[in-house]
Scaffold this active site. Structure first.
Site, PDB file in Angstrom:
ATOM      1  N   ASP A 306       0.570  -1.173   0.178  1.00  0.00           N
ATOM      2  CA  ASP A 306       0.259  -0.117  -0.079  1.00  0.00           C
ATOM      3  C   ASP A 306       0.688   1.117   0.308  1.00  0.00           C
ATOM      4  O   ASP A 306       1.712   1.937   0.815  1.00  0.00           O
ATOM      5  CB  ASP A 306      -1.020  -0.165   1.046  1.00  0.00           C
ATOM      6  CG  ASP A 306      -1.877   0.929   0.893  1.00  0.00           C
ATOM      7  OD1 ASP A 306      -2.115   1.985   0.513  1.00  0.00           O
ATOM      8  OD2 ASP A 306      -2.726   1.015   2.437  1.00  0.00           O
ATOM      9  N   ASP A 452     -17.285   4.576  -0.812  1.00  0.00           N
ATOM     10  CA  ASP A 452     -16.568   4.750   0.145  1.00  0.00           C
ATOM     11  C   ASP A 452     -16.577   3.679   1.172  1.00  0.00           C
ATOM     12  O   ASP A 452     -17.807   3.513   1.216  1.00  0.00           O
ATOM     13  CB  ASP A 452     -15.205   5.304  -0.778  1.00  0.00           C
ATOM     14  CG  ASP A 452     -14.012   5.039  -0.778  1.00  0.00           C
ATOM     15  OD1 ASP A 452     -13.476   3.888   0.456  1.00  0.00           O
ATOM     16  OD2 ASP A 452     -12.818   5.238  -1.383  1.00  0.00           O
ATOM     17  N   ASP A 565     -10.594  -3.213  -2.044  1.00  0.00           N
ATOM     18  CA  ASP A 565      -9.126  -2.427  -1.823  1.00  0.00           C
ATOM     19  C   ASP A 565      -8.678  -2.759  -0.437  1.00  0.00           C
ATOM     20  O   ASP A 565      -8.924  -4.196  -0.228  1.00  0.00           O
ATOM     21  CB  ASP A 565      -9.797  -0.894  -1.237  1.00  0.00           C
ATOM     22  CG  ASP A 565      -8.881   0.446  -1.781  1.00  0.00           C
ATOM     23  OD1 ASP A 565      -7.939  -0.314  -1.894  1.00  0.00           O
ATOM     24  OD2 ASP A 565      -9.200   1.559  -1.517  1.00  0.00           O
ATOM     25  N   ARG A 625      -7.195  -3.668  -6.119  1.00  0.00           N
ATOM     26  CA  ARG A 625      -6.208  -3.123  -6.359  1.00  0.00           C
ATOM     27  C   ARG A 625      -4.268  -3.789  -6.546  1.00  0.00           C
ATOM     28  O   ARG A 625      -4.366  -3.595  -6.924  1.00  0.00           O
ATOM     29  CB  ARG A 625      -6.272  -2.560  -4.685  1.00  0.00           C
ATOM     30  CG  ARG A 625      -4.674  -0.944  -4.877  1.00  0.00           C
ATOM     31  CD  ARG A 625      -4.734  -0.318  -3.672  1.00  0.00           C
ATOM     32  NE  ARG A 625      -4.904  -0.378  -2.793  1.00  0.00           N
ATOM     33  CZ  ARG A 625      -4.070   0.038  -1.551  1.00  0.00           C
ATOM     34  NH1 ARG A 625      -4.749   1.369  -1.521  1.00  0.00           N
ATOM     35  NH2 ARG A 625      -4.673  -0.586  -0.303  1.00  0.00           N
ATOM     36  N   ASP A 641      -3.333   4.550  -5.013  1.00  0.00           N
ATOM     37  CA  ASP A 641      -3.455   6.172  -5.231  1.00  0.00           C
ATOM     38  C   ASP A 641      -2.869   7.169  -5.895  1.00  0.00           C
ATOM     39  O   ASP A 641      -1.343   7.761  -4.820  1.00  0.00           O
ATOM     40  CB  ASP A 641      -3.574   6.026  -3.821  1.00  0.00           C
ATOM     41  CG  ASP A 641      -3.917   4.918  -3.134  1.00  0.00           C
ATOM     42  OD1 ASP A 641      -5.053   4.977  -3.508  1.00  0.00           O
ATOM     43  OD2 ASP A 641      -3.688   4.749  -1.906  1.00  0.00           O
ATOM     44  N   HIS A 699     -11.894   9.326  -9.867  1.00  0.00           N
ATOM     45  CA  HIS A 699     -11.628   8.840  -7.991  1.00  0.00           C
ATOM     46  C   HIS A 699     -11.491  10.292  -7.485  1.00  0.00           C
ATOM     47  O   HIS A 699     -10.475  10.588  -7.721  1.00  0.00           O
ATOM     48  CB  HIS A 699     -11.576   7.459  -7.779  1.00  0.00           C
ATOM     49  CG  HIS A 699     -12.128   7.541  -6.229  1.00  0.00           C
ATOM     50  ND1 HIS A 699     -13.209   7.181  -5.562  1.00  0.00           N
ATOM     51  CD2 HIS A 699     -10.506   6.434  -5.665  1.00  0.00           C
ATOM     52  CE1 HIS A 699     -12.501   6.665  -4.515  1.00  0.00           C
ATOM     53  NE2 HIS A 699     -11.014   6.124  -3.926  1.00  0.00           N
TER      54      HIS A 699
END
Length: 964
Positions: A306, A452, A565, A625, A641, A699
Site C-alpha cells: 500500500d 467508499d 481495496d 487493487r 493512489d 475517483h
C-alpha cells in the site's frame, strides 16, 4: 513507536469512523509530532540492501557455477517430461531438475531440493491445465550435453550443458533464452538452525596473599576473561555452517523483527534474453514500459504494498506483482514467467558490455558484430525454481501462450466498460440522488456510482450507516430504473467487534490468520483493530463468498457490485504497511510464502459470491487493487493512489501498457488523480486520455474538492462531456476488444510495437498507444499544449477521427491539439464500429443502430470485427451472440458471421457507413437475403469521405454493400 516508522502522511488515515476515536487521537498526536510530507517516504519501504536475502543473492557471484548435472541420471518420466539430478558441488546438496514440454511452443523448467528437510512452497491453483506435447531427449556423452526436441515445433531445441549446469533454448538455430549462463543460480537449501557451542566452564583463581597483587591480578583476569569470551566465538564462527550469514534466521527493519523459523530458503536464477535489447513487463511499477538497466542501482521489486502518492520513475514495489517478462525484437517476441508468490527482486542488465558467450558465438557464426542481450536475475525469498518459457513468435502468439497458462480475461458486462463516477465519499442517499440527477441534467452519460468506506456502519463491511443510508435497496433500485449500477467497497480487514456478525462468525470458525504463537493476528486498518481472513483456505473463501447473497448482505441487490481495496494486504502498523512475514496461515505456511497471492484470493472469493447470488446467470464485476498472475480471470484493477499531477497523467500510459502485456485486459487509473486537486485543464486532459483506456473511473480523496464535471466552467464541462461521450460512441469497438481478450488474451490497450513489431522506433515508445488494431492515441500530458508531435508507424496511412484528414506513414506529423482535442487516428485498412446515439447509460443503447467507420488502405482494403450480445449474462457461452467479420475489398463491404451457429436476436441495425479514403461513386447497392436495393450517399471531395445513409439492415444478418 512503530507508528512513527510508517506514517509520514498520516493525514490520509485520519478519516476514520467517529466510533474509532482512539485511532483518530493517535493519528492527530502523530501529526503534532511530525511534519506532514507531501508524498510517500521511500525510507518506509525496503531497499535491496535492507533485505537480507536480496543482498545474499546479489552477492552470489562465483566464477564457475557450483551446480553440476549428472548426465547419467537422465530419466524419462513420460513423453513430455524428463528429469535429471543436480548437485551443488560446494556443499553436496542434491536437487532435481524437471523439464516439461507444453503445447504451443512452451517449455517449463523446475528445480527443487531432492530431499528437503521440509516441504518447499509451490504456488497452487494459478496455472491452468495445459496440454503437454512430445519431447525427445538426445544425450551427448562426449561433450556432456543433452539436446531436447519439441514434437509440435521441431525448430525449437533446448540444450542442457551438464558441468556446470546451463540451459540454452534455440528457435531456428538462433539462441533465444539462456539459463545460468551468468552462474547466478543459487538455491538456499533448508537446514537446521546452527546451535552455538557452549563455553567451557571457567575455574575460580586462587586468592592472592597481597591485596595489591589481588588488584593487579584482578585486572589481568579481566583481560583474560575478555580474551576467553572472544576466542570461543571466533572458533564457533570458524566451525559453523559457512552459509550461515546475517539475516538468515532473523532480521529487523525499523522496529519490526522478522523471525525465520525455517531459516534461509531464497532462490536465485539468471535468465538471458539473447539477441534482444528490449524487455517489458513485471508490473507494477511507476516507471517506463521498456525495463531499464538496474546495474549499480535498485532492482525492480515485486511485493504487493500500500503505497500512497507513489513516486514516478521508480522500481519500488506497488500494489500488484506479476513476474512475467516479454522480450521483443524486430524478428520475434518471447515470454518468460517466473512462478513465485514470495517477495521477489529482479535485476535487469541491458548494458552494451553485457554480452554472453551464447550471443557472442551466434554473432560470430552469423557474421554479426554485436548481438544484444538482456540479462535478468530473479531473486525470491522462498519457493522453488519454476520457470515457463514461451517461444512466440509474434506478440499475439506470446499473449496466447501466456494466457493459456494463466487464463484469459473475464468477459466484463457492458456497463463495466463505460464511465464510472466515484469519490471518497458520497455522503448519503441525498448526495447520491443529487449526483445522479446532475449527470442527467447536464446530458453526461455514466453507468455506475461508487461508495467508499464511509457508507458502512463504522467500517464494518457488508453493513450500512443507517443514518446516512436508511434505505439502500430503494437507492439502488432508483439507479437501476435508469439502467445504472452501484459499487460498494468491501475490504479484507474485519473490525474486531464481537457484536459484528462477520467478525463473530469468522472468529468462531477459526477463519482468521494466526500469529506465530497461535493467537489471532490483529493489525490496524480503517476500522482500527482488525483481524484478517485466512484466504489461503478453501473453506474460508467459500464462507466469504456466501456473504454476498442479499439474504446475508442486508441492503444489497443484484445491481450492487464490489470493490476490493486494501488487499495487498494493507496493515497500517505492520512492517512496510503490510502483514508480518512470520504469521501463520492455516496450512502451516508463513505469510512470506503467500504474500503476493492474498489480493487475488480475495477477488476470486468475491467473484464466486457474486456468481452464487445470481445462480451463475449474471456476469460479476469486482475491482481489485492488489493483483497477481491470473487476476485477469476475475475482474479489473486500477493503478492505486495516484496524484493530480501532469506526471501521473503521463505515467498512466506506460503503467497500463505494462499491465496489459501481463494479461490484465481491464485496467485504468483514477481520473484526475486520487490525491490533490487538478486544475480544470489537467482534469480535462485526463478525461480525454482515460476515455481511451480500458477501465474508465473518476475517483478522488475525501479531502479533495468535489469534481463532478458540471462544477467547472462551461468550457471545461463541455470538454469533459465530449470525452465521456466519445467513450460511449466507441463502446461497440471496446466491447469487441474485450471479447477478443476473453478469447485470445490480446490486450485492448497495447503498445505500438505490438501492432508494428518490425518498427524499431516504436520499441521504446510509451507516450502513445494502440486501442486494438485500429486506433492510435497520444494523450496530452503537458499544460498549454496546442500541437502534438505524433509518430505514425506502418505503411497504410492514418485518418484523424475528427477531421478525417489523411496522413501517410511511416511519418512523424504535427497534429493540432487545442484544449478540446487529443490525437486519435484510425489506421488505414481498418473498420471501427460505433454507436452515435449516446444515451444516459449503456443499457439504453443495447438495441440502438450502428455506424461503421471504414478507413481504406492505399491498397483499397479494410478489415474489422463486431461482437454483440445481451451485455450482462453468460448467454454468450451458449452461442447467444453475434460475431461479425467485416471486410472491404474490391469496392465491396461484407459483413459475415464468424460463427454461423451463434445467434443473438437484436433490433440493432446499420444506420450509416463512413468510408475514408475513397473516390466518388456513381451508385451504391446493398445485398441482403438475396435482395438488392440502392442506398443513398453523400461525398466530401476535400477529405475523400463517403457517407452511406440508412442501409437499414439488422446487424445480426450477413450482407454486403457494393460501391460502383
Amino acid at each position: 513507536m512503530f507508528v512513527l516508522d510508517y506514517f509520514p502522511t498520516m493525514s490520509i488515515y485520519i478519516k476514520q469512523s467517529k466510533r474509532c476515536l482512539g485511532f483518530q487521537l493517535l493519528a492527530i498526536v502523530f501529526l503534532m509530532i511530525m511534519d506532514e510530507t507531501e508524498a510517500v517516504d521511500a525510507g518506509n519501504f525496503k531497499r535491496c540492501d535492507q533485505s537480507a536475502f536480496c543482498q545474499r543473492q546479489r552477492n552470489f557471484k562465483p566464477e564457475i557455477s557450483p551446480y553440476v548435472t549428472n548426465i547419467d541420471s537422465l530419466r524419462k518420466i513420460d513423453n513430455s517430461h524428463f528429469a535429471l539430478d543436480i548437485t551443488n558441488t560446494q556443499n553436496n546438496k542434491a536437487f532435481v531438475l524437471d523439464l516439461f514440454a507444453l503445447e504451443d511452443s512452451t517449455l517449463r523448467l523446475k528445480i527443487n531440493e531432492a530431499q528437503p528437510i521440509a516441504e518447499r512452497y509451490e504456488v497452487p491453483n494459478t496455472i491452468e491445465d495445459v496440454k503437454a506435447q512430445n519431447m525427445i531427449a538426445v544425450p551427448n556423452l562426449k561433450n556432456g550435453s543433452i539436446v531436447f526436441h519439441l514434437g509440435d515445433n521441431t525448430n525449437i531445441q533446448a540444450v542442457i550443458s551438464c558441468s556446470p549446469f546451463r540451459l540454452d533454448i534455440y528457435d531456428e538455430k538462433e539462441p533465444v533464452f539462456s539459463v545460468n549462463s551468468r552462474n547466478l543460480m543459487h538455491i538456499e537449501h533448508l537446514r537446521q538452525k546452527p546451535v552455538p557451542k557452549p563455553h567451557e566452564e571457567k575455574t575460580k583463581p586462587e586468592e592472592p596473599e597481597n591485596p595489591d597483587e589481588e588488584q593487579a591480578e584482578q585486572g589481568e583476569n579481566e583481560e583474560e576473561d575478555k580474551q576467553e569470551e572472544q576466542e570461543p566465538q571466533e572458533e564457533e564462527k570458524e566451525e559453523s555452517d559457512p552459509d550461515d550469514q546475517p539475516g538468515m534466521w532473523e532480521e529487523t527493519f525499523k522496529t519490526h523483527t522478522d523471525s525465520k523459523p525455517r531459516g534461509p530458503e531464497s532462490i536465485g536464477l539468471d535468465t538471458s534474453f539473447v539477441n534482444f535489447a528490449h524487455v517489458y513487463g513485471i508490473p507494477e511499477h511507476a516507471d517506463k514500459m521498456a525495463l531499464k538497466s538496474t546495474v549499480g542501482s535498485e532492482p525492480y521489486r515485486l511485493y504487493n504494498l500500500d503505497v500512497f502518492e507513489y513516486e514516478l520513475d521508480s522500481r519500488a514495489a506497488l500494489y500488484g506483482s506479476i513476474p512475467f517478462m516479454i522480450g521483443h525484437n524486430s524478428k520475434r517476441t518471447v515470454g518468460l514467467l517466473w512462478l513465485n508468490a514470495a517477495e521477489t527482486w529482479v535485476d535487469v542488465d541491458s548494458t552494451e558490455d553485457n554480452k554472453g558467450v551464447l550471443g557472442t558465438l551466434f554473432g560470430y557464426f552469423a557474421g554479426e558484430e554485436a548481438v544484444p542481450e538482456v540479462n535478468v536475475h530473479w531473486m525470491s525469498e522462498s519457493g522453488v525454481i519454476d520457470v515457463y518459457f514461451m517461444l512466440g513468435r509474434n506478440p499475439a502468439d506470446v499473449m496466447r501462450q501466456y494466457t493459456k497458462l494463466t487464463g484469459t480475461s473475464y468477459m466484463p458486462p457492458m456497463w463495466a466498460t463505460t464511465y464510472h463516477q466515484s469519490r471518497w465519499n458520497y455522503k448519503d442517499e441525498q448526495d447520491v440522488k443529487t449526483v445522479d440527477a446532475g449527470f442527467d441534467e447536464h446530458d453526461i452519460p455514466y453507468d455506475c456510482l461508487w461508495l467508499d468506506i464511509e457508507h458502512t456502519d463504522g467500517k464494518r463491511y457488508f453493513t450500512w450507516d443507517t443514518l446516512k443510508f436508511p434505505d439502500p435497496v430503494q437507492m439502488q433500485n432508483a439507479l437501476a430504473a435508469k439502467g445504472r449500477k452501484m459499487v460498494t467497497i468491501i475490504d479484507p480487514h474485519i473490525k474486531v467487534d464481537t457484536n459484528y456478525h462477520i467478525y463473530r462468525e469468522a472468529q468462531n470458525k477459526g477463519y482468521f490468520i494466526k500469529n506465530k504463537d497461535g493467537s489471532e493476528f490483529k493489525g490496524w486498518c480503517w476500522p482500527g483493530d482488525s483481524a484478517y481472513l485466512d484466504l489461503t483456505l478453501p473453506e474460508v473463501r467459500d464462507w466469504w463468498a456466501s456473504q454476498f447473497v442479499p439474504e446475508v448482505y442486508k441492503g444489497s441487490t443484484l445491481n450492487l457490485f464490489t470493490w476490493n481495496d486494501m488487499n495487498e494486504p494493507s496493515v497500517f502498523n505492520g512492517p512496510e504497511i503490510t502483514m508480518h512475514k512470520d504469521i501463520i496461515h492455516g496450512a502451516g505456511w508463513e505469510h512470506r510464502h503467500v504474500h503476493n497471492l492474498y489480493g487475488i484470493l480475495l477477488q476470486m472469493s468475491t467473484v464466486k459470491g457474486q456468481l452464487a447470488r445470481s445462480q451463475g446467470n449474471e456476469r460479476p464485476f469486482v475491482l481489485s487493487r492488489a493483483f497477481y498472475i491470473g487476476t485477469q480471470k476475475y475482474g479489473a484493477i486500477w493503478t492505486g493512489d495516484n496524484t493530480a499531477e501532469w506526471g501521473h497523467l503521463a505515467a498512466s500510459v506506460p503503467m497500463l501498457l505494462s499491465i496489459g502485456l501481463c494479461g490484465i485486459a481491464h485496467s485504468g487509473a483514477d481520473v484526475g488523480g486520487f490525491f490533490k486537486n487538478p486544475d480544470p485543464e489537467m482534469l480535462s486532459r485526463w478525461y480525454q486520455a482515460a476515455a481511451y483506456q480500458p477501465f474508465f473511473r473518476a475517483h478522488a480523496h475525501i479531502d479533495t474538492s468535489r469534481r463532478e464535471p458540471w462544477l467547472y466552467d462551461d468550457k471545461y464541462r463541455d470538454i469533459i462531456r465530449a470525452a465521456i461521450r466519445e467513450r460511449y460512441e466507441l463502446l461497440p469497438y471496446w466491447y469487441t476488444l474485450f471479447f477478443q481478450a476473453h478469447k485470445s488474451g490480446e490486450p485492448p490497450m497495447r503498445p505500438l510495437w505490438y501492432e508494428f513489431p518490425a518498427d524499431v522506433s516504436t520499441f521504446d515508445k510509451d507516450d502513445s498507444h494502440m486501442v486494438g488494431t485500429a486506433l492510435l492515441v497520444q494523450p496530452v500530458s503537458k499544460p498549454n499544449t496546442q500541437v502534438t508531435s505524433v509518430y505514425l508507424p506502418g505503411a497504410t496511412g492514418w485518418f484523424d477521427v475528427k477531421t478525417y484528414q489523411y496522413y501517410p506513414s511511416p511519418n512523424t506529423v504535427s497534429i493540432s491539439t487545442p484544449l478540446d482535442k487529443i490525437a486519435v487516428l484510425q489506421r488505414g485498412g481498418t473498420i471501427v464500429p460505433r454507436k452515435m446515439r449516446v444515451r444516459r447509460c449503456s443499457a439504453l443503447m443495447t438495441h440502438d443502430p450502428y455506424t461503421l467507420f471504414v478507413a481504406v488502405s492505399p491498397q483499397g482494403t479494410a478489415v474489422g470485427q463486431l461482437y454483440m450480445d445481451d451485455g450482462h449474462t453468460f448467454g454468450f457461452q451458449n452461442l447467444k451472440y453475434n460475431y461479425k467479420n467485416l471486410l472491404f475489398q474490391n469496392n465491396v463491404l461484407i459483413s459475415k458471421s464468424a460463427n454461423p451457429d451463434a445467434s443473438w436476436d437484436s433490433d440493432a441495425w446499420l444506420e450509416r457507413v463512413v468510408f475514408m479514403g475513397v473516390s466518388r461513386p456513381t451508385k451504391i447497392e446493398m445485398t441482403v437475403d438475396g435482395q438488392v436495393h440502392p442506398l443513398e450517399f453523400s461525398y466530401e471531395s476535400t477529405t475523400r469521405v463517403l457517407t452511406v445513409r440508412k442501409p437499414g439492415v439488422k446487424m445480426q444478418k450477413d450482407w454486403s454493400i457494393a460501391i460502383q
